[in-house]
Design a protein around this motif. Structure first.
Motif, PDB file in Angstrom:
ATOM      1  N   LEU A 115      55.125  63.834 -11.553  1.00 12.66           N
ATOM      2  CA  LEU A 115      56.513  63.953 -11.970  1.00 12.66           C
ATOM      3  C   LEU A 115      57.360  62.950 -11.194  1.00 12.66           C
ATOM      4  O   LEU A 115      57.170  62.776  -9.992  1.00 12.66           O
ATOM      5  CB  LEU A 115      57.007  65.379 -11.685  1.00 12.66           C
ATOM      6  CG  LEU A 115      58.430  65.730 -12.068  1.00 12.66           C
ATOM      7  CD1 LEU A 115      58.566  65.717 -13.595  1.00 12.66           C
ATOM      8  CD2 LEU A 115      58.783  67.105 -11.532  1.00 12.66           C
ATOM      9  N   ALA A 116      58.267  62.284 -11.890  1.00 10.43           N
ATOM     10  CA  ALA A 116      59.212  61.384 -11.223  1.00 10.43           C
ATOM     11  C   ALA A 116      60.419  62.208 -10.785  1.00 10.43           C
ATOM     12  O   ALA A 116      60.995  62.945 -11.578  1.00 10.43           O
ATOM     13  CB  ALA A 116      59.648  60.273 -12.162  1.00 10.43           C
ATOM     14  N   VAL A 117      60.747  62.096  -9.505  1.00 14.01           N
ATOM     15  CA  VAL A 117      61.878  62.851  -8.955  1.00 14.01           C
ATOM     16  C   VAL A 117      62.774  61.923  -8.143  1.00 14.01           C
ATOM     17  O   VAL A 117      62.329  60.907  -7.623  1.00 14.01           O
ATOM     18  CB  VAL A 117      61.418  64.029  -8.061  1.00 14.01           C
ATOM     19  CG1 VAL A 117      60.643  65.046  -8.860  1.00 14.01           C
ATOM     20  CG2 VAL A 117      60.618  63.541  -6.880  1.00 14.01           C
ATOM     21  N   LYS A 118      64.043  62.310  -8.031  1.00 12.92           N
ATOM     22  CA  LYS A 118      64.990  61.546  -7.227  1.00 12.92           C
ATOM     23  C   LYS A 118      64.680  61.782  -5.754  1.00 12.92           C
ATOM     24  O   LYS A 118      64.516  62.914  -5.323  1.00 12.92           O
ATOM     25  CB  LYS A 118      66.422  61.966  -7.554  1.00 12.92           C
ATOM     26  CG  LYS A 118      67.465  60.975  -7.081  1.00 12.92           C
ATOM     27  CD  LYS A 118      68.868  61.422  -7.438  1.00 12.92           C
ATOM     28  CE  LYS A 118      69.050  61.446  -8.924  1.00 12.92           C
ATOM     29  NZ  LYS A 118      70.439  61.725  -9.326  1.00 12.92           N
ATOM     30  N   SER A 119      64.611  60.708  -4.987  1.00 12.74           N
ATOM     31  CA  SER A 119      64.306  60.807  -3.566  1.00 12.74           C
ATOM     32  C   SER A 119      65.598  60.823  -2.755  1.00 12.74           C
ATOM     33  O   SER A 119      66.369  59.862  -2.779  1.00 12.74           O
ATOM     34  CB  SER A 119      63.447  59.619  -3.128  1.00 12.74           C
ATOM     35  OG  SER A 119      63.347  59.563  -1.727  1.00 12.74           O
ATOM     36  N   PRO A 124      74.429  56.372  -1.829  1.00 13.94           N
ATOM     37  CA  PRO A 124      75.514  56.727  -2.748  1.00 13.94           C
ATOM     38  C   PRO A 124      75.594  55.721  -3.914  1.00 13.94           C
ATOM     39  O   PRO A 124      75.586  54.513  -3.693  1.00 13.94           O
ATOM     40  CB  PRO A 124      76.765  56.669  -1.871  1.00 13.94           C
ATOM     41  CG  PRO A 124      76.262  56.909  -0.481  1.00 13.94           C
ATOM     42  CD  PRO A 124      74.893  56.281  -0.439  1.00 13.94           C
ATOM     43  N   LYS A 125      75.605  56.247  -5.114  1.00 10.18           N
ATOM     44  CA  LYS A 125      75.673  55.468  -6.357  1.00 10.18           C
ATOM     45  C   LYS A 125      74.454  54.565  -6.565  1.00 10.18           C
ATOM     46  O   LYS A 125      74.479  53.669  -7.400  1.00 10.18           O
ATOM     47  CB  LYS A 125      76.959  54.641  -6.422  1.00 10.18           C
ATOM     48  CG  LYS A 125      78.213  55.490  -6.446  1.00 10.18           C
ATOM     49  CD  LYS A 125      79.441  54.646  -6.640  1.00 10.18           C
ATOM     50  CE  LYS A 125      80.673  55.525  -6.633  1.00 10.18           C
ATOM     51  NZ  LYS A 125      81.886  54.788  -6.887  1.00 10.18           N
ATOM     52  N   ARG A 126      73.393  54.764  -5.790  1.00  8.88           N
ATOM     53  CA  ARG A 126      72.159  53.990  -5.945  1.00  8.88           C
ATOM     54  C   ARG A 126      70.960  54.925  -5.801  1.00  8.88           C
ATOM     55  O   ARG A 126      70.263  54.893  -4.795  1.00  8.88           O
ATOM     56  CB  ARG A 126      72.090  52.876  -4.908  1.00  8.88           C
ATOM     57  CG  ARG A 126      73.068  51.754  -5.197  1.00  8.88           C
ATOM     58  CD  ARG A 126      72.991  50.617  -4.222  1.00  8.88           C
ATOM     59  NE  ARG A 126      71.626  50.197  -3.934  1.00  8.88           N
ATOM     60  CZ  ARG A 126      71.256  49.649  -2.781  1.00  8.88           C
ATOM     61  NH1 ARG A 126      72.115  49.456  -1.818  1.00  8.88           N
ATOM     62  NH2 ARG A 126      70.005  49.284  -2.591  1.00  8.88           N
ATOM     63  N   GLY A 133      61.397  52.813  -3.625  1.00  8.79           N
ATOM     64  CA  GLY A 133      61.765  53.702  -4.720  1.00  8.79           C
ATOM     65  C   GLY A 133      62.086  52.913  -5.976  1.00  8.79           C
ATOM     66  O   GLY A 133      62.336  51.714  -5.927  1.00  8.79           O
ATOM     67  N   TYR A 134      62.056  53.596  -7.103  1.00  9.01           N
ATOM     68  CA  TYR A 134      62.363  52.964  -8.395  1.00  9.01           C
ATOM     69  C   TYR A 134      63.816  53.229  -8.755  1.00  9.01           C
ATOM     70  O   TYR A 134      64.385  54.237  -8.365  1.00  9.01           O
ATOM     71  CB  TYR A 134      61.431  53.511  -9.481  1.00  9.01           C
ATOM     72  CG  TYR A 134      59.999  53.074  -9.275  1.00  9.01           C
ATOM     73  CD1 TYR A 134      59.571  51.829  -9.681  1.00  9.01           C
ATOM     74  CD2 TYR A 134      59.085  53.915  -8.645  1.00  9.01           C
ATOM     75  CE1 TYR A 134      58.263  51.421  -9.481  1.00  9.01           C
ATOM     76  CE2 TYR A 134      57.778  53.520  -8.440  1.00  9.01           C
ATOM     77  CZ  TYR A 134      57.379  52.270  -8.854  1.00  9.01           C
ATOM     78  OH  TYR A 134      56.092  51.869  -8.648  1.00  9.01           O
TER      79      TYR A 134
END
Length: 137
Positions: free
Chosen positions: A8-12, A18-20, A41-42
């Protein structure tokens, strides 16, 4: 990523600013990060999924080895290679070959059986054979 449902792709939180936001791919069962774009990170969930899928399919040494085996097998069994092309053209032109409307791994498996090849004795799957055949076109 239907083939890689356990990932699963998740936000790290660690790599995001901030904003990135930055995304990583994790193993859902263990929570282990399996791909983090070398620590950067992607930039999007879609890019993380696409890169991970590419790495698993095309950079995986085991898959590449089995694909090369299938390619060598096709070279030594040119009659089967020709039969695959005939079946592919039949499905493309007439829309069907013996109940198969799509030229996929199931069709290749049926063709192996019809031509008296035992797919269980081969060192690769019908899907790998199909991928090898498609890459040789």
């Amino acid at each position: 990523m239907p083939e890689f449902e356990q990932y699963l792709a998740v936000k790290s939180a660690k790599l995001s600013r901030p904003k990135r936001p930055r995304w990583v791919v994790i193993n859902q069962e263990t929570g282990e990060i399996v791909d983090d774009a070398r620590g950067y990170g992607y930039r999007s969930e879609a890019k993380a999924c696409k890169a991970f899928t590419y790495k698993q399919k095309y950079l995986n040494p085991t898959l590449r080895f089995k694909t090369r085996q299938a390619q060598r097998w096709l070279l030594s069994h040119s009659d089967f290679d020709q039969k695959m092309m005939e079946v592919y053209l039949t499905i493309t032109d007439q829309g069907e070959w013996k109940g198969h409307q799509v030229f996929d791994a199931l069709t290749v498996s049926a063709l192996l059986t019809e031509e008296k090849y035992d797919s269980k004795l081969l060192s690769f799957s019908p899907k790998t054979l199909l991928l090898a055949w498609q890459s040789s076109l």
